[in-house]
Design an enzyme around this catalytic site. Structure first.
Site: not given
Length: 340
Positions: A170, A283, A274, A87, A306-307, A276-277
């Site tokens: 991100s 990997t 976070e 964004r 995630h911040s 999820l990522t």
């Protein structure tokens, strides 16, 4: 039942659903997370304290047919490019809005470059204007960052077009690694903070498309075409690991695990995104090591959401490492090898 337990149950249930329904279910959760994390109102002013030598440049971009605003703090011939999130706003770069990055790198021997704008762009060259929101020009951010802006900054600010660092978070975490993969002389250093490092895999193209549509109504097909298009793999850091290894690019990869610390970020979207990522980051680390990579720092602490506070903490932590690589300064005391 906690939110994460609900998400895990949803992910398990999704494996038994038809693909279209499974994608819709997980996509709804991801978009909810993205809205909560990045959907704040525009900020009227930036963080930089008065007195810093920050300039607001207008750099011409022939490829995009417009001038691009660039926040710039001179500090030496080599620079740190700080790339924004999904964004990204048109007034200030998110690094300046949310962190004291200019102050932290003041008198570091490095210039700081913050391009402004590029919402949902992934800092890449798109195929065409976004077909879903009336965009009247085509994003050409890769061209701008690797050709147009470096030439202008060299001519006008004495910044070298080679020997720089790209740092992204991100959305732009993977972008930083891709820039280094294809432009190794310009970017011998690249850092990804909570980046999406395998965007061509599985559901990721669809989830990314949903997020882009929510953030400004952008169409991922206008960016890289359908998920079968080679552009998705061309811009996938996981796929391009051999380039990073062959280039001997210095990489710094960070991702938290969704557990907040005293830095904050204790909200459901930041924690979920976070978590999820993290898998693709782990990997990536393992694949990088298996492919012979030996020039990376991998930070996966037992906390972090995630911040911005966590990303800024990493920006400060990597400063000595960037100085060492770009300026030949004294290296940091702790050795930097691929984490186990």
């Amino acid at each position: 039942m906690t939110f994460f337990e609900q998400v895990r149950r949803l992910r398990s249930a999704a494996t038994t659903l038809p693909r279209r329904l499974a994608i819709a279910a997980m996509g709804a959760v991801l978009v909810y997370g993205l809205v909560g994390t990045f959907g704040g109102p525009a900020t009227a002013g930036a963080f930089s304290r008065p007195g810093l030598p920050v300039e607001y440049l207008q750099v011409p971009s022939a490829s995009m047919g417009r001038d691009i605003k660039v926040q710039f703090q001179g500090g030496g011939p080599h620079a740190v490019y700080l790339l924004d999130g999904l964004r990204a706003q048109d007034d200030y770069n998110g690094w300046d809005i949310n962190t004291p990055a200019f102050e932290e790198y003041y008198q570091s021997g490095l210039s700081v470059i913050m391009p402004v704008g590029g919402q949902s762009s992934f800092y890449t060259d798109w195929y065409q204007p976004s077909q879903s929101n009336g965009q009247n020009y085509t994003y050409k951010w890769e061209t701008f960052l690797t050709r147009e802006m470096p030439a202008w900054l060299q001519a006008n600010k004495g910044v070298s077009p080679t020997g720089n660092a790209a740092v992204g978070l991100s959305m732009s975490g993977g972008s930083a690694l891709i820039l280094a993969a294809y432009y190794p002389q310009q970017f011998p250093y690249a850092a990804s903070l909570s980046g999406f490092l395998n965007p061509s895999e599985g559901w990721w193209p669809t989830l990314i498309g949903l997020a882009m549509n929510d953030s400004g109504g952008y169409n991922a097909n206008s960016m890289w075409g359908p998920s079968s298009d080679p552009a998705w793999k061309r811009n996938d850091p996981m796929v391009q690991i051999p380039r990073l290894v062959a280039n001997n690019t210095r990489i710094w990869v960070y991702c938290g695990n969704g557990t907040p610390s005293d830095l904050g970020g204790d909200n459901i979207p930041a924690k979920f995104l976070e978590g999820l990522t993290l898998r693709t980051n782990q990997t990536f680390r393992d694949t990088y090591a298996a492919d012979g990579g030996r020039n990376g720092v991998f930070n996966f602490p037992p906390n972090g959401t995630h911040s911005w506070p966590y990303w800024n903490e990493q920006l400060v932590a990597m400063k000595a490492d960037i100085q060492h690589v770009l300026n030949g300064a004294t290296p940091p005391a702790a050795p930097a090898a691929p984490a186990a």
